[in-house]
Design a protein around this motif. Sequence first.
Motif, mmCIF file in Angstrom:
data_model
loop_
_atom_site.group_PDB
_atom_site.id
_atom_site.type_symbol
_atom_site.label_atom_id
_atom_site.label_comp_id
_atom_site.label_asym_id
_atom_site.label_seq_id
_atom_site.Cartn_x
_atom_site.Cartn_y
_atom_site.Cartn_z
ATOM 1 N N ARG A 175 86.628 -23.245 -43.258
ATOM 2 C CA ARG A 175 85.500 -23.198 -42.350
ATOM 3 C C ARG A 175 84.588 -22.051 -42.748
ATOM 4 N NH1 ARG A 175 88.644 -22.600 -36.827
ATOM 5 N NH2 ARG A 175 89.596 -21.018 -38.172
ATOM 6 N N VAL A 176 83.315 -22.228 -42.508
ATOM 7 C CA VAL A 176 82.357 -21.192 -42.866
ATOM 8 C C VAL A 176 82.685 -19.887 -42.139
ATOM 9 C CG1 VAL A 176 79.926 -20.527 -42.812
ATOM 10 C CG2 VAL A 176 80.561 -22.888 -43.355
ATOM 11 N N SER A 177 83.178 -19.986 -40.915
ATOM 12 C CA SER A 177 83.496 -18.782 -40.142
ATOM 13 C C SER A 177 84.670 -18.012 -40.735
ATOM 14 C CB SER A 177 83.805 -19.155 -38.690
ATOM 15 O OG SER A 177 84.889 -20.064 -38.628
ATOM 16 N N ASP A 178 85.482 -18.679 -41.591
ATOM 17 C CA ASP A 178 86.626 -18.007 -42.210
ATOM 18 C C ASP A 178 86.226 -17.162 -43.408
ATOM 19 O OD1 ASP A 178 88.323 -19.159 -40.398
ATOM 20 O OD2 ASP A 178 88.774 -20.887 -41.654
ATOM 21 N N ILE A 179 85.041 -17.394 -43.950
ATOM 22 C CA ILE A 179 84.593 -16.685 -45.141
ATOM 23 C C ILE A 179 83.889 -15.398 -44.721
ATOM 24 C CG2 ILE A 179 83.173 -16.814 -47.218
ATOM 25 C CD1 ILE A 179 83.478 -19.850 -47.105
ATOM 26 N N LEU A 180 84.385 -14.267 -45.224
ATOM 27 C CA LEU A 180 83.802 -12.967 -44.904
ATOM 28 C C LEU A 180 82.869 -12.521 -46.020
ATOM 29 C CD1 LEU A 180 86.971 -11.069 -43.600
ATOM 30 C CD2 LEU A 180 85.217 -12.226 -42.249
ATOM 31 N N MET A 181 81.753 -11.926 -45.639
ATOM 32 C CA MET A 181 80.819 -11.353 -46.603
ATOM 33 C C MET A 181 81.074 -9.844 -46.660
ATOM 34 S SD MET A 181 79.561 -14.174 -47.380
ATOM 35 C CE MET A 181 78.390 -13.606 -48.603
ATOM 36 N N PHE B 176 74.330 -6.503 -52.849
ATOM 37 C CA PHE B 176 74.668 -7.919 -53.014
ATOM 38 C C PHE B 176 76.015 -8.205 -52.345
ATOM 39 C CE2 PHE B 176 76.336 -11.610 -55.261
ATOM 40 C CZ PHE B 176 75.223 -12.454 -55.260
ATOM 41 N N PRO B 177 76.087 -9.219 -51.493
ATOM 42 C CA PRO B 177 77.355 -9.507 -50.798
ATOM 43 C C PRO B 177 78.339 -10.258 -51.696
ATOM 44 C CG PRO B 177 75.689 -11.065 -50.108
ATOM 45 C CD PRO B 177 74.995 -10.108 -51.038
ATOM 46 N N ARG B 178 79.604 -10.058 -51.448
ATOM 47 C CA ARG B 178 80.656 -10.802 -52.139
ATOM 48 C C ARG B 178 81.483 -11.546 -51.104
ATOM 49 N NH1 ARG B 178 80.247 -6.036 -55.147
ATOM 50 N NH2 ARG B 178 80.092 -6.319 -57.406
ATOM 51 N N SER B 179 81.857 -12.763 -51.419
ATOM 52 C CA SER B 179 82.579 -13.608 -50.464
ATOM 53 C C SER B 179 84.078 -13.340 -50.554
ATOM 54 C CB SER B 179 82.309 -15.094 -50.756
ATOM 55 O OG SER B 179 80.931 -15.367 -50.667
ATOM 56 N N ARG B 180 84.688 -13.150 -49.401
ATOM 57 C CA ARG B 180 86.142 -13.007 -49.338
ATOM 58 C C ARG B 180 86.692 -14.243 -48.657
ATOM 59 N NH1 ARG B 180 90.311 -9.475 -49.561
ATOM 60 N NH2 ARG B 180 92.006 -9.745 -48.071
#
Length: 458
Positions: A289-295, A452-456
């Motif tokens: 889910r998009v909400s599970d991905i942290l920036m 720049f953000p990185r996806s976790r």
Amino acid sequence: MTSSRSQMIAGMLGFSAGTFPFSYLKCPIFKGTKINLWTDNWLGNSLLELLQIPLAIHNQLRAIVADIIADGALLLPAAALMGPTAPLLDSLVWLHSSNSKLTSKLALNFLKPAVVNLPWAAVIWKSCIPPAHSFILWCIMHGKIPTDENLRRRGCINVSICSFCLRTDESYEHLFLHCPFAKNIWLWLGGLLHTPFDILSFAALLGSIPQNCSSQIHDIHLAAVIHSLHGIWMARNSLRFTDQTASLHSTKVHILVAISFSGNISTGKCIVSDANILDALLVSPHNRRVSDILMVYWKAPLAPWIKLNTDGSLIGSHAACGGLFRDHRGSLLGAFVCNIGTSTVFYAEVYAFLLALEYAAQNGWRNVWLESDSTIALLVFKNRSLVLVLLHNGWHNVCNQGIQIISSHVFREGNCCAYFLANMGHTTQGNVWLSVLPQTIQTDFFLDRSGFPRSRLP
């Protein structure tokens, strides 16, 4: 340690001096007024042992460590021990304890060493894989699977032959890895999962499971290996003990059905590029889910604070660390890498803090925001008793340098530069200060500075 001191400690603790392992006691240098320079093991071993001094002159050696300390420094050219710059009381510590204290757990480990942990033992048990199937792999790894070879070792007399190829004796390596029947299954499975399986040994087979993949795909690969071993074993038993014939095709069908079952009930998540494998195995994708991905962002400090990012690295039992300093504009002030040698990852993380704060003191940076991806190591700023014994003196020194420290946690994605520097430490000698970052880290440094953000991913 002198015999009188041994007897004194033995009396206090209730042990007899002959049975108590006094070689585990060590004296860290503080003031040095109560530590005999020659007989106490303040260097890990006494100087009498290290220098092999003749027994005849032992009684004449009465100097104390305080005699060779001046302004907090040891007057020994080859000494590899850091003394405190501020006075501390002498104390006896337990040599192999992380917090210098003797506990019942350490005493038990000394009398009965802990069993070595097997790296595969915790991996093969998954909620998406039936325990009966995992148990087959567990028996194989322990050499307990009842093949003809193992039965002969237990005293059973039998005529051994492989039930599949009828060409050679049955051993568990041949049955599961080298038999043409097994080789055909591993070749088919490798093509299905786009992963070549190394069947040289069972350890190599488990090592073929990819690590840099989505969690659902990792579960599927592990399940494929375990279900294949179970399928081969069941096919062998069917040929041995029933009138049924287990063909290669029926074995593959049973394995495929089991893999599909495990993949569908796996709690892992997939990514878009996994679609081909999931479709071939009839497994439903478990999308994130998009909400599970942290920036995750790297944030610059406010002036006059200095941002310090550190990390520790462990390859096998070899440790290294690294870190870098940046100002409020994100500009590089300096970086360091260090090859520690044989140690633990916790030691590497804490030693990175210590080394970085020493560099900060040398450069006159008194306001430091320290950031690390190790939540456990960061606890030393709240509880100084967690600092390892070998780092006590150094930690005491940096805490008296007048540096104001803010410590915080950041995810690995926001600590990329320090991560790569720590890995670089394995290829260096000692401590190395860097005024310019290596080319391989320049891109990550620029991304951090640009916000720049990185996806976790979860």
